[in-house]
Design a protein around this motif. Structure first.
Motif, mmCIF file in Angstrom:
data_model
loop_
_atom_site.group_PDB
_atom_site.id
_atom_site.type_symbol
_atom_site.label_atom_id
_atom_site.label_comp_id
_atom_site.label_asym_id
_atom_site.label_seq_id
_atom_site.Cartn_x
_atom_site.Cartn_y
_atom_site.Cartn_z
ATOM 1 N N PHE A 692 0.821 -1.217 0.000
ATOM 2 C CA PHE A 692 0.000 0.000 0.000
ATOM 3 C C PHE A 692 0.855 1.267 0.000
ATOM 4 O O PHE A 692 0.543 2.252 0.675
ATOM 5 N N THR A 693 1.927 1.226 -0.787
ATOM 6 C CA THR A 693 2.790 2.404 -0.912
ATOM 7 C C THR A 693 2.025 3.594 -1.491
ATOM 8 O O THR A 693 2.161 4.727 -1.011
ATOM 9 N N ALA A 694 1.220 3.348 -2.525
ATOM 10 C CA ALA A 694 0.470 4.440 -3.150
ATOM 11 C C ALA A 694 -0.537 5.038 -2.179
ATOM 12 O O ALA A 694 -0.707 6.269 -2.117
ATOM 13 N N GLU A 695 -1.202 4.186 -1.419
ATOM 14 C CA GLU A 695 -2.174 4.677 -0.433
ATOM 15 C C GLU A 695 -1.469 5.501 0.647
ATOM 16 O O GLU A 695 -2.001 6.533 1.098
ATOM 17 N N ARG A 698 -0.755 8.952 -0.718
ATOM 18 C CA ARG A 698 -1.952 9.807 -0.690
ATOM 19 C C ARG A 698 -2.218 10.312 0.730
ATOM 20 O O ARG A 698 -2.538 11.495 0.944
ATOM 21 N N ALA A 699 -2.097 9.413 1.716
ATOM 22 C CA ALA A 699 -2.363 9.813 3.099
ATOM 23 C C ALA A 699 -1.381 10.881 3.568
ATOM 24 O O ALA A 699 -1.757 11.836 4.262
ATOM 25 N N ARG A 700 -0.103 10.743 3.178
ATOM 26 C CA ARG A 700 0.890 11.760 3.518
ATOM 27 C C ARG A 700 0.549 13.091 2.842
ATOM 28 O O ARG A 700 0.748 14.164 3.430
ATOM 29 N N TYR A 701 0.075 13.024 1.620
ATOM 30 C CA TYR A 701 -0.339 14.239 0.910
ATOM 31 C C TYR A 701 -1.427 14.955 1.701
ATOM 32 O O TYR A 701 -1.348 16.177 1.925
ATOM 33 N N GLY A 715 6.050 20.762 9.979
ATOM 34 C CA GLY A 715 5.511 19.417 9.870
ATOM 35 C C GLY A 715 4.952 19.141 8.496
ATOM 36 O O GLY A 715 5.118 18.047 7.942
ATOM 37 N N ALA A 716 4.282 20.149 7.914
ATOM 38 C CA ALA A 716 3.711 20.001 6.572
ATOM 39 C C ALA A 716 4.810 19.761 5.547
ATOM 40 O O ALA A 716 4.669 18.913 4.644
ATOM 41 N N GLU A 717 5.911 20.502 5.671
ATOM 42 C CA GLU A 717 7.006 20.325 4.711
ATOM 43 C C GLU A 717 7.609 18.932 4.789
ATOM 44 O O GLU A 717 7.956 18.322 3.770
ATOM 45 N N ASN A 718 7.737 18.410 6.012
ATOM 46 C CA ASN A 718 8.259 17.045 6.179
ATOM 47 C C ASN A 718 7.330 16.019 5.515
ATOM 48 O O ASN A 718 7.791 15.079 4.867
ATOM 49 N N GLU A 719 6.020 16.226 5.695
ATOM 50 C CA GLU A 719 5.059 15.289 5.102
ATOM 51 C C GLU A 719 5.065 15.389 3.578
ATOM 52 O O GLU A 719 4.887 14.393 2.877
ATOM 53 N N GLU A 720 5.286 16.604 3.056
ATOM 54 C CA GLU A 720 5.361 16.775 1.606
ATOM 55 C C GLU A 720 6.537 15.990 1.025
ATOM 56 O O GLU A 720 6.420 15.349 -0.035
ATOM 57 N N LYS A 721 7.673 16.009 1.725
ATOM 58 C CA LYS A 721 8.841 15.242 1.265
ATOM 59 C C LYS A 721 8.542 13.742 1.265
ATOM 60 O O LYS A 721 8.880 13.029 0.315
ATOM 61 N N GLU A 722 7.898 13.272 2.350
ATOM 62 C CA GLU A 722 7.564 11.844 2.432
ATOM 63 C C GLU A 722 6.543 11.457 1.373
ATOM 64 O O GLU A 722 6.639 10.396 0.753
ATOM 65 N N ALA A 723 5.561 12.335 1.157
ATOM 66 C CA ALA A 723 4.525 12.043 0.162
ATOM 67 C C ALA A 723 5.135 11.944 -1.228
ATOM 68 O O ALA A 723 4.804 11.036 -2.011
ATOM 69 N N LEU A 724 6.031 12.876 -1.555
ATOM 70 C CA LEU A 724 6.655 12.876 -2.877
ATOM 71 C C LEU A 724 7.532 11.637 -3.061
ATOM 72 O O LEU A 724 7.520 11.005 -4.134
ATOM 73 N N LYS A 725 8.262 11.260 -2.023
ATOM 74 C CA LYS A 725 9.115 10.070 -2.090
ATOM 75 C C LYS A 725 8.274 8.826 -2.349
ATOM 76 O O LYS A 725 8.593 8.002 -3.230
ATOM 77 N N LEU A 726 7.188 8.669 -1.607
ATOM 78 C CA LEU A 726 6.322 7.500 -1.770
ATOM 79 C C LEU A 726 5.596 7.536 -3.106
ATOM 80 O O LEU A 726 5.376 6.487 -3.737
ATOM 81 N N TYR A 727 5.215 8.737 -3.558
ATOM 82 C CA TYR A 727 4.537 8.891 -4.848
ATOM 83 C C TYR A 727 5.421 8.380 -5.987
ATOM 84 O O TYR A 727 4.974 7.598 -6.846
ATOM 85 N N PHE A 753 -2.382 11.564 -6.941
ATOM 86 C CA PHE A 753 -2.176 10.468 -5.991
ATOM 87 C C PHE A 753 -3.258 9.403 -6.147
ATOM 88 O O PHE A 753 -2.988 8.203 -6.043
ATOM 89 N N ASP A 754 -4.481 9.836 -6.420
ATOM 90 C CA ASP A 754 -5.588 8.887 -6.580
ATOM 91 C C ASP A 754 -5.381 7.953 -7.766
ATOM 92 O O ASP A 754 -5.799 6.800 -7.739
ATOM 93 N N ARG A 755 -4.736 8.457 -8.827
ATOM 94 C CA ARG A 755 -4.557 7.632 -10.033
ATOM 95 C C ARG A 755 -3.695 6.391 -9.760
ATOM 96 O O ARG A 755 -3.728 5.438 -10.525
ATOM 97 N N LEU A 756 -2.915 6.439 -8.703
ATOM 98 C CA LEU A 756 -2.047 5.313 -8.369
ATOM 99 C C LEU A 756 -2.763 4.254 -7.540
ATOM 100 O O LEU A 756 -2.191 3.191 -7.254
ATOM 101 N N ILE A 757 -3.995 4.525 -7.152
ATOM 102 C CA ILE A 757 -4.699 3.694 -6.172
ATOM 103 C C ILE A 757 -5.823 2.919 -6.844
ATOM 104 O O ILE A 757 -6.444 3.398 -7.805
ATOM 105 N N VAL A 758 -6.101 1.732 -6.354
ATOM 106 C CA VAL A 758 -7.207 0.917 -6.865
ATOM 107 C C VAL A 758 -8.489 1.750 -6.824
ATOM 108 O O VAL A 758 -8.759 2.450 -5.843
#
Length: 762
Positions: A692-695, A698-701, A715-727, A753-758
């Motif tokens: 569930f990497t794609a999910e 999306r959650a990090r986004y 905190g938002a900037e840290n989550e943006e980095k994690e979201a982009l990495k997982l994306y 992000f949604d396009r990557l998800i079932v």
């Protein structure tokens, strides 16, 4: 504890002292209490089979059990066995309600157990340092230490872990202490033989005992078997040595090549016991291919038809008589679980090494027949539900063990029946693993089953001589169709876009060829094939093809005899998702409300028949949100959350999907704190599985969006980095159908992000 204390335990004082010094609990220093300091102790006992590792552990536990508030024993040779043992322990600790759907979620119970190990409270009424429990966790027979990573507590102020393994080394000894258990010295071995034989020995007898020990290199298990044989025959040690010399000469002459031991090989000490169990030998051979840690007597009862192993006990009375003979020679022992057996792996190895290839195959087939006679096969239709899970879980370790022996032989013309029976068993076992969220095991079993059926096809059509005694060509085709369906469904569930379309296109083509021109009757496989193929197209955002397939699935179902409208629930809810995703929201509402109404008439309001009603509720929440009817959206998403929690569990990925949707509603209501709490719950669920990497991206986004609303910019900037990495990591999996996306986070939107998800999780 799987075994009682060994009354013949002897020696090993130095090892027991090492375990005591390494593992007994100590009070943490005052300045460490509550700081998350990792004071968890560990020790690994290493050594070859038969050296006595497990017996040392049992003795240590009985000597020091009073020092621990809890002792947990886990069979650690397979991941599936670890996770099932952890699931049982979690229920016994009261960390999860046994009557809830959460108790069936093995990922949740794993995480709950790890959390308790890190903070082991005696009672939930108090979490003070004084209320912390001391615990000992035993991981017996570790083969692959990597599988322990997901179960190992990250931190903790108390607790001890004791490992046994045949491996020479597991990890860095400086960080994780270990000791290699050595064979008995000649004098230790002689004293041990004297204790087992319960006799005072003269110097001549001690010299003979030394020769016996030399023969088996001082291994305790071998000494126990040899001494047991001497006592049983009521002969002297000297007489045994003369007798053994005669057996060695006989082996060298190769008088009986079918049942033989190679002179001086590691298992030769079992020869006397094996020679004494002639009428129980077929049972011993069957036991040698089953999981040794827990063999219920019930699965050993031969079915009335289809069982083909000569000499195997055919009645319950004969079975119990054979078991008693195996007990007599210590080839099996009683498990603490009533009506079940344990068997040492070295005995299993020895029994299998004696088998000629054709007999090996016959024993393997017999095991498949025994397990299949108890396996609760699920009919190939719309399959959901948990009623069979306990029965499957008890049998799964035996199917996993058989898998290791299946590669020893190829599919042959003279054994089509055996190959087909094994393919059928692992096919349904793979579907069970899918139901439990065990994607790796599910795909592995599906791959094995498909390979066998593809090989079987080459032998057809059969001549008249072979046609009656083997599966028909249609049976093989039906099995292959089910396998392709199962593998395709698993691929859809974890968003494997190429594999899902490949398997489900082929499944659909097979069903069209077989069923396309004939009256439907009660065979719903064509409808199934269109529904699942539609899902595969939806993974690729081919909504036009998806809609076409779902419509054909519904049309095919409506042609069935005795058709009822609730039976089209799955293609109907999928069709509702199509309409929502392409912006036809009013049509989506019409389809979804009608489908929900039909289910309510059949099963009642807010039924818990399966998670399918939850899918309607979730999709309705999405459609209402797109129509900006936010009160209705929140209502349906809330109902979906309750439904998923009760049918799938609070840590299921569909539950996490609903957290994201409700968080969106809360963010719209300017309730950032509640939105943040829900998104964080979703992240924890998604991160529990690499599927569930794609999910998780999306959650990090969404978490970054919530944190910015709350003014928490860092905190938002840290989550943006994690979201982009997982994306980017998730998108890499779809590089065959999606171009690389190098855009910065600021240019990405929720739809990316949604396009990557079932589709059903969007």
């Amino acid at each position: 504890m799987p075994l009682s204390r060994n009354t013949d335990f002897f020696g090993r004082k130095a090892t027991l002292d090492d375990l005591r010094d390494a593992l007994l609990p100590q009070e943490p220093a005052n300045d460490e209490v509550g700081k998350g300091t990792n004071n968890i102790k560990s020790f690994s006992i290493l050594g070859p089979a038969g050296i006595g590792k497990t017996q040392v552990v049992i003795e240590f536990v009985h000597l020091h059990m009073h020092c621990f508030d809890a002792v947990f024993w886990i069979h650690a040779d397979e991941r599936s066995k670890i996770i099932e043992d952890v699931n049982k322990i979690t229920k016994q600790l009261g960390l999860v309600d046994e009557a809830s759907a959460d108790s069936d979620d093995q990922i949740l119970t794993r995480d709950l157990f790890k959390t308790w190990l890190e903070n082991p409270v005696r009672t939930f009424a108090s979490t003070s340092a004084q209320s912390r429990a001391s615990w000992l966790l035993i991981l017996d027979h570790v083969i692959d230490p990597k599988i322990l990573d997901e179960f190992w507590p990250a931190k903790g102020e108390t607790g001890s872990i004791l490992i046994t393994s045949r491996r020479n080394t597991l990890w860095n000894a400086a960080t994780y202490p270990s000791g290699t258990l050595q064979p008995f010295t000649p004098e230790e071995a002689v004293d041990f033989i004297g204790i087992l034989a319960q006799r005072d020995m003269s110097e001549e007898e001690r010299q003979c005992a030394r020769l016996i020990s030399d023969k088996v290199k001082g291994y305790p298990l071998a000494l126990k078997y040899l001494t047991g044989g001497i006592v049983e025959q009521n002969i002297s040690f000297a007489e045994f040595l003369i007798q053994d010399h005669g057996r060695s000469a006989k082996r060298r002459r190769n008088i009986n090549p079918v049942v033989r031991f190679i002179d001086n090989e590691e298992h030769s000490f079992l020869e006397s016991a094996f020679d004494s169990i002639s009428h129980s030998r077929p049972l011993l051979d069957v036991l040698s291919m089953l999981d040794p840690d827990h063999i219920p007597l019930d699965i050993l009862k031969a079915p009335s038809t289809g069982f083909r192993l000569p000499g195997y006990p055919s009645t319950e009375q004969a079975l119990r008589s054979s078991v008693q003979q195996l007990f007599k020679y210590s080839l099996v022992v009683k498990n603490k679980i009533p009506e079940s057996l344990l068997m040492h792996r070295i005995v299993q190895d020895a029994a299998r090494k004696q088998m000629e290839p054709d007999y090996y195959r016959a024993v393997f087939n017999a095991c498949v027949t025994l397990i299949s006679s108890k396996w609760p096969f699920r009919e190939f239709t719309w399959r959901h539900g948990t009623s069979r899970w306990d029965q499957c879980e008890e049998l799964l370790p035996h199917v996993m063990t058989l898998r290791g022996f299946a590669s020893k032989h190829n599919t042959r013309m003279d054994d089509l029946h055996g190959a087909f029976a094994y393919a059928r068993l692992v096919c349904d076992c793979g579907w069970y693993c899918h139901e439990r969220g065990k994607t790796t095991e599910s795909d592995m079993f599906g791959s094995i089953a498909q390979k066998i059926c593809e090989e079987l096809k080459q032998f057809y059509p059969l001549d008249l001589v072979n046609a009656d005694k083997n599966p028909s060509e249609q049976q093989v085709a039906d099995a292959l169709a089910e396998i392709l369906h199962n593998r395709g469904v698993v691929a859809v569930e974890v968003n494997w876009r190429r594999e899902s379309l490949e398997h489900l296109t082929r499944f659909n083509e097979m069903m069209l060829q077989e069923l396309g021109d004939r009256p439907a009757g009660q065979d719903m496989r064509l409808a199934l094939s269109f529904n699942e193929l539609g899902c595969a197209y939806m993974l690729r955002d081919n909504f036009e093809k998806g809609e076409e397939c779902f419509q054909k699935s519904i049309s095919s179902m409506e042609k069935l005899d005795n058709f009822e409208k609730w039976q089209i629930s799955l293609p109907l809810v999928n069709l509702g998702f199509v309409y929502w995703l392409i912006g036809r929201n009013s049509e989506a509402l019409d389809v979804l409300l009608e489908g929900l109404s039909v289910r309510e008439r059949k099963f009642g309001y807010n039924d818990r028949e399966s998670f399918i009603t939850g899918r309607f509720l979730y999709a309705l929440g999405n459609a209402y949100a797109s129509l900006e009817m936010f009160d209705e959206s929140l209502q349906y998403h809330g109902r979906a959350l309750d439904h998923y929690r009760e049918t799938l569990g609070s840590r299921h990925h569909r539950t996490a999907d609903t957290y994201i949707r409700i968080a969106d509603n809360f963010l719209r209501l300017k309730d950032g704190e509640h939105a943040l709490a829900l998104v964080e719950k979703a992240i924890q669920i998604y991160l529990s599985s690499a599927a569930f990497t794609a999910e998780a991206a999306r959650a990090r986004y969404w978490k970054s969006k919530v944190l910015r609303k709350l003014g928490q910019v860092k905190g938002a900037e840290n989550e943006e980095k994690e979201a982009l990495k997982l994306y980017r990591e998730a998108r890499q999996k779809f590089q065959d159908i999606m171009p690389e996306d190098k855009r910065p986070f600021e240019e990405l939107e929720g739809v990316d992000f949604d396009r990557l998800i079932v589709f059903w999780s969007r």
